[in-house]
Write a protein that holds these residues in place. Structure first.
Motif, PDB file in Angstrom:
ATOM      1  N   THR A 122       0.832  -1.203   0.000  1.00  0.00           N
ATOM      2  CA  THR A 122       0.000   0.000   0.000  1.00  0.00           C
ATOM      3  C   THR A 122       0.866   1.251   0.000  1.00  0.00           C
ATOM      4  N   GLU A 123       1.935   1.236   0.796  1.00  0.00           N
ATOM      5  CA  GLU A 123       2.843   2.392   0.842  1.00  0.00           C
ATOM      6  C   GLU A 123       3.522   2.592  -0.507  1.00  0.00           C
ATOM      7  N   GLY A 124       3.889   1.507  -1.152  1.00  0.00           N
ATOM      8  CA  GLY A 124       4.480   1.613  -2.489  1.00  0.00           C
ATOM      9  C   GLY A 124       3.529   2.278  -3.465  1.00  0.00           C
ATOM     10  N   GLN A 125       2.249   1.896  -3.442  1.00  0.00           N
ATOM     11  CA  GLN A 125       1.261   2.541  -4.313  1.00  0.00           C
ATOM     12  C   GLN A 125       1.172   4.025  -4.021  1.00  0.00           C
ATOM     13  N   ARG A 126       1.161   4.367  -2.745  1.00  0.00           N
ATOM     14  CA  ARG A 126       1.089   5.785  -2.357  1.00  0.00           C
ATOM     15  C   ARG A 126       2.283   6.574  -2.882  1.00  0.00           C
ATOM     16  N   LEU A 127       3.464   5.919  -2.878  1.00  0.00           N
ATOM     17  CA  LEU A 127       4.696   6.579  -3.319  1.00  0.00           C
ATOM     18  C   LEU A 127       4.932   6.486  -4.826  1.00  0.00           C
ATOM     19  N   GLY A 128       4.105   5.723  -5.522  1.00  0.00           N
ATOM     20  CA  GLY A 128       4.302   5.535  -6.956  1.00  0.00           C
ATOM     21  C   GLY A 128       5.424   4.553  -7.270  1.00  0.00           C
ATOM     22  N   VAL A 129       5.641   3.600  -6.364  1.00  0.00           N
ATOM     23  CA  VAL A 129       6.702   2.603  -6.515  1.00  0.00           C
ATOM     24  C   VAL A 129       6.070   1.212  -6.549  1.00  0.00           C
ATOM     25  N   THR A 130       6.452   0.412  -7.533  1.00  0.00           N
ATOM     26  CA  THR A 130       6.034  -0.985  -7.567  1.00  0.00           C
ATOM     27  C   THR A 130       6.904  -1.740  -6.577  1.00  0.00           C
ATOM     28  N   VAL A 131       6.301  -2.393  -5.602  1.00  0.00           N
ATOM     29  CA  VAL A 131       7.063  -3.132  -4.602  1.00  0.00           C
ATOM     30  C   VAL A 131       6.737  -4.617  -4.705  1.00  0.00           C
ATOM     31  N   LYS A 132       7.715  -5.452  -4.340  1.00  0.00           N
ATOM     32  CA  LYS A 132       7.556  -6.893  -4.479  1.00  0.00           C
ATOM     33  C   LYS A 132       8.298  -7.600  -3.366  1.00  0.00           C
ATOM     34  N   GLU A 133       7.639  -8.586  -2.765  1.00  0.00           N
ATOM     35  CA  GLU A 133       8.304  -9.451  -1.792  1.00  0.00           C
ATOM     36  C   GLU A 133       9.172 -10.448  -2.543  1.00  0.00           C
ATOM     37  N   LEU A 134      10.397 -10.638  -2.066  1.00  0.00           N
ATOM     38  CA  LEU A 134      11.350 -11.534  -2.715  1.00  0.00           C
ATOM     39  C   LEU A 134      11.727 -12.648  -1.752  1.00  0.00           C
ATOM     40  N   GLY A 135      11.479 -13.882  -2.156  1.00  0.00           N
ATOM     41  CA  GLY A 135      11.747 -15.013  -1.282  1.00  0.00           C
ATOM     42  C   GLY A 135      13.000 -15.784  -1.634  1.00  0.00           C
ATOM     43  N   SER A 136      13.583 -15.465  -2.799  1.00  0.00           N
ATOM     44  CA  SER A 136      14.751 -16.225  -3.239  1.00  0.00           C
ATOM     45  C   SER A 136      15.603 -15.384  -4.183  1.00  0.00           C
ATOM     46  N   LEU A 137      16.788 -15.879  -4.462  1.00  0.00           N
ATOM     47  CA  LEU A 137      17.661 -15.229  -5.433  1.00  0.00           C
ATOM     48  C   LEU A 137      17.008 -15.241  -6.814  1.00  0.00           C
ATOM     49  N   ASP A 138      16.298 -16.314  -7.129  1.00  0.00           N
ATOM     50  CA  ASP A 138      15.596 -16.375  -8.419  1.00  0.00           C
ATOM     51  C   ASP A 138      14.543 -15.271  -8.514  1.00  0.00           C
ATOM     52  N   ASP A 139      13.789 -15.038  -7.434  1.00  0.00           N
ATOM     53  CA  ASP A 139      12.810 -13.943  -7.408  1.00  0.00           C
ATOM     54  C   ASP A 139      13.503 -12.607  -7.627  1.00  0.00           C
ATOM     55  N   ALA A 140      14.630 -12.416  -6.955  1.00  0.00           N
ATOM     56  CA  ALA A 140      15.361 -11.149  -7.041  1.00  0.00           C
ATOM     57  C   ALA A 140      15.882 -10.915  -8.454  1.00  0.00           C
ATOM     58  N   TYR A 141      16.444 -11.954  -9.072  1.00  0.00           N
ATOM     59  CA  TYR A 141      16.974 -11.808 -10.433  1.00  0.00           C
ATOM     60  C   TYR A 141      15.851 -11.479 -11.414  1.00  0.00           C
ATOM     61  N   LEU A 142      14.731 -12.165 -11.300  1.00  0.00           N
ATOM     62  CA  LEU A 142      13.583 -11.894 -12.163  1.00  0.00           C
ATOM     63  C   LEU A 142      13.104 -10.458 -11.981  1.00  0.00           C
ATOM     64  N   PHE A 143      13.038  -9.992 -10.731  1.00  0.00           N
ATOM     65  CA  PHE A 143      12.599  -8.625 -10.461  1.00  0.00           C
ATOM     66  C   PHE A 143      13.594  -7.608 -11.013  1.00  0.00           C
ATOM     67  N   LEU A 144      14.882  -7.887 -10.901  1.00  0.00           N
ATOM     68  CA  LEU A 144      15.911  -6.939 -11.333  1.00  0.00           C
ATOM     69  C   LEU A 144      16.039  -6.861 -12.846  1.00  0.00           C
ATOM     70  N   THR A 145      15.870  -7.982 -13.538  1.00  0.00           N
ATOM     71  CA  THR A 145      16.127  -8.011 -14.985  1.00  0.00           C
ATOM     72  C   THR A 145      14.892  -8.220 -15.848  1.00  0.00           C
ATOM     73  N   GLY A 146      13.817  -8.728 -15.255  1.00  0.00           N
ATOM     74  CA  GLY A 146      12.640  -9.054 -16.041  1.00  0.00           C
ATOM     75  C   GLY A 146      12.724 -10.419 -16.706  1.00  0.00           C
ATOM     76  N   GLU A 147      13.785 -11.163 -16.428  1.00  0.00           N
ATOM     77  CA  GLU A 147      13.978 -12.496 -17.004  1.00  0.00           C
ATOM     78  C   GLU A 147      14.186 -13.522 -15.902  1.00  0.00           C
ATOM     79  N   ALA A 148      13.737 -14.733 -16.157  1.00  0.00           N
ATOM     80  CA  ALA A 148      13.978 -15.813 -15.200  1.00  0.00           C
ATOM     81  C   ALA A 148      15.438 -16.222 -15.261  1.00  0.00           C
ATOM     82  N   LEU A 149      15.968 -16.593 -14.133  1.00  0.00           N
ATOM     83  CA  LEU A 149      17.342 -17.086 -14.055  1.00  0.00           C
ATOM     84  C   LEU A 149      17.359 -18.535 -14.522  1.00  0.00           C
ATOM     85  N   PRO A 150      18.086 -18.811 -15.625  1.00  0.00           N
ATOM     86  CA  PRO A 150      18.130 -20.200 -16.101  1.00  0.00           C
ATOM     87  C   PRO A 150      18.780 -21.097 -15.063  1.00  0.00           C
TER      88      PRO A 150
END
Length: 195
Positions: A161-189
């Motif tokens: 909700t705070e991210g929406q208020r600030l105009g920032v897309t926020v995402k919970e990251l549970g793994s390095l694979d999640d983080a890589y996908l969020f950072l690059t837009g691509e899945a980590l092979p």
């Protein structure tokens, strides 16, 4: 030589309290001709940052099926920074560079990097999100389980909700694979497991 500029959000002590600070980090990867481990920080970094970079370099090499000896890993920071909270950002950026990719613009994250590559918690994620938004970050990731945060008045704040208020897309990251996908837009092979 491959390089990318990212923004890490750290905490600083201010008048007996804590505030967020956005720090520009230039991440570089170059072929290592000496075949001796080379992991360096240029600039003012605290004593926790070098082990964080070593861990990130090791995890990035492992995730890309490379050797730590194949590349020289370096970070350049323009301001003093310390702590493990940029471990996930650093590892994800190193993996992107090793794969010849670039991070998406205006994207950052916070999260400690555990030795096996899982995401560890960090303090004051709400402060970090607000500082990232002030610095122009439009996409911000944080460790799973940190979505509910107390603000300075003791009220519970939902980071989505705070991210929406600030105009920032926020995402919970549970793994390095999640983080890589969020950072690059691509899945980590990842290699398929043997049957």
């Amino acid at each position: 030589q491959r390089e990318a500029e990212v923004r890490a959000v750290s905490l600083v002590s201010v008048d007996g309290g804590v505030a967020g600070r956005s720090v520009r980090v230039l991440v570089k990867v170059v072929p290592n001709r000496s075949q001796t481990p080379s992991v360096n920080i240029v600039g003012t970094a605290g004593e926790q940052w070098l082990p964080t970079l070593w861990r990130a370099a090791f995890v990035a090499a492992e995730a890309t099926d490379s050797s730590l000896l194949d590349f020289e890993f370096s970070l350049r920071v323009d301001e003093a920074i310390d702590g493990p909270s940029a471990g996930l950002l650093t590892a994800s950026t190193l993996i992107a560079l090793l794969r010849g990719k670039q991070p998406l613009a205006n994207t950052s994250m916070t999260g400690a990097l555990n030795p096996e590559g899982s995401v560890g918690p960090v303090d004051e994620v709400l402060l970090r999100l607000r500082e990232a938004a002030t610095a122009g970050v439009k996409r911000f990731g944080f460790p799973s389980g940190s979505r509910q945060q107390l603000d300075g008045s003791g009220a519970m704040v939902d980071l989505l909700t705070e991210g929406q208020r600030l105009g920032v897309t926020v995402k919970e990251l549970g793994s390095l694979d999640d983080a890589y996908l969020f950072l690059t837009g691509e899945a980590l092979p990842r290699p398929a497991p043997a049957k």
